[in-house]
Design a protein around this motif. Sequence first.
Motif, short mmCIF file in Angstrom:
data_model
loop_
_atom_site.label_atom_id
_atom_site.label_comp_id
_atom_site.label_asym_id
_atom_site.label_seq_id
_atom_site.Cartn_x
_atom_site.Cartn_y
_atom_site.Cartn_z
N HIS A 8 -12.05 -124.77 70.43
CA HIS A 8 -11.30 -125.22 71.60
C HIS A 8 -12.21 -125.27 72.83
O HIS A 8 -13.21 -124.55 72.92
CB HIS A 8 -10.14 -124.26 71.89
N ASP A 120 -3.03 -124.10 65.31
CA ASP A 120 -3.73 -124.66 66.48
C ASP A 120 -2.96 -125.79 67.14
O ASP A 120 -3.25 -126.16 68.28
CB ASP A 120 -5.13 -125.14 66.09
N TRP A 123 -1.66 -124.73 70.48
CA TRP A 123 -2.65 -124.25 71.46
C TRP A 123 -2.22 -124.62 72.88
O TRP A 123 -1.78 -125.74 73.16
CB TRP A 123 -4.00 -124.87 71.16
N ASP A 155 -7.38 -120.43 62.27
CA ASP A 155 -6.96 -121.25 63.40
C ASP A 155 -5.66 -120.73 64.02
O ASP A 155 -4.81 -121.48 64.45
CB ASP A 155 -6.79 -122.71 62.97
N HIS A 183 -8.92 -118.31 66.68
CA HIS A 183 -8.57 -119.44 67.55
C HIS A 183 -9.40 -120.69 67.23
O HIS A 183 -9.87 -121.38 68.13
CB HIS A 183 -8.74 -119.07 69.03
N CYS A 185 -9.84 -124.55 65.45
CA CYS A 185 -9.01 -125.75 65.46
C CYS A 185 -9.62 -126.81 64.55
O CYS A 185 -10.77 -126.70 64.13
CB CYS A 185 -8.84 -126.30 66.88
#
Length: 220
Positions: A8, A120, A123, A155, A183, A185
């Motif tokens: 990200h 994700d 997000w 993710d 985290h 993606c």
Amino acid sequence: MRFIDLSHTIEDGLITYKGLPAPIICDFLSREQSRQHYASGTEFQIGKIEMVANTGTYLDSPFHRYENGKDLSELELRSLANLDGVVLRAKGQGQRAVDKNVFDGVDVKGKAMLIHTGWDQHWNADKYFEGTHPFLTNDAAQFVANEGAALVGIDSYNIDDTADLTRPAHSILLAKGIPIVEHMCNLGALPPAGFKFFAVPVKVKGMGTFPVRTFAIVDS
């Protein structure tokens, strides 16, 4: 070959984890200020960022969990770069807990094991933080550790169920010296296997976690 970005973007004000402060990104020296130091038509910008280590897509080293574990500066590059990667498709399983049975037939030894949950998609939205994210169970983490994975990525908001304050996945994997990337993606863009994976943080002494630009190289 194709490069696939799996991280990200970090920007001013981004909330990655509820309860942790957002990064502050600004100029230390603006272009306008720099002009007085250089010849006419020459200017530079020097940026400044204030943030906690758990910002954006980040990597956990053993030191994050264990005082005597390896910190960022002690991780070997071969544990972070040019790893053979495999993807576990946990998206659409209809349950939050990713258990060891979904690893049946998947060879993770010496590989970057990436868990594709599809979380994700939430997000930077309220749902991302609601405590309903997918996570790795104790048994799954133990299985992956015993099978000798080089690195584990996900993710999702956290590789653990945040309601479980013992944090079994972190505890098991980092005790075995297996870095964790959270985290992530874009894992849906990867094939199940046959790609190289990279997640290299800066070499900081005395820190256990830091953002990474994670990516994969896929033969086209």
